[in-house]
Design a protein around this motif. Structure first.
Motif, PDB file in Angstrom:
ATOM      1  N   THR A 191      -2.029   7.647  -7.732  1.00  0.00           N
ATOM      2  CA  THR A 191      -3.055   8.027  -8.705  1.00  0.00           C
ATOM      3  C   THR A 191      -4.144   6.968  -8.773  1.00  0.00           C
ATOM      4  O   THR A 191      -5.335   7.292  -8.817  1.00  0.00           O
ATOM      5  N   LEU A 216      -8.051   7.471  -7.872  1.00  0.00           N
ATOM      6  CA  LEU A 216      -9.077   7.097  -8.846  1.00  0.00           C
ATOM      7  C   LEU A 216     -10.059   6.105  -8.240  1.00  0.00           C
ATOM      8  O   LEU A 216     -11.270   6.213  -8.438  1.00  0.00           O
ATOM      9  N   TYR A 252       2.291   6.421  -9.486  1.00  0.00           N
ATOM     10  CA  TYR A 252       1.257   5.656 -10.191  1.00  0.00           C
ATOM     11  C   TYR A 252       0.268   5.042  -9.195  1.00  0.00           C
ATOM     12  O   TYR A 252      -0.941   5.093  -9.388  1.00  0.00           O
TER      13      TYR A 252
END
Length: 53
Positions: free
Chosen positions: A5, A9, A2
């Motif tokens: 990611t 991003l 997570y």
């Protein structure tokens, strides 16, 4: 996973913001503000909230 990611991003948002800078300047001269700074701020907060302490 997570956190990785979120980091990707965050980096993507920075790159998109840099690439859209000429468009943002033109839009600002036309009196329109693009909300890129809000998106970047939200992603940054989410990323920083998930950093290990």
């Amino acid at each position: 996973m997570y956190r990785a990611t979120l980091f990707a991003l965050y980096q993507l948002c920075i790159v998109v913001g840099i690439l859209m800078m000429p468009l943002a300047i033109a839009a600002q001269q036309a009196g329109v503000t693009l909300p890129i700074h809000r998106v970047l701020a939200n992603v940054e907060k989410a990323y920083e909230a998930n950093l290990p302490r």
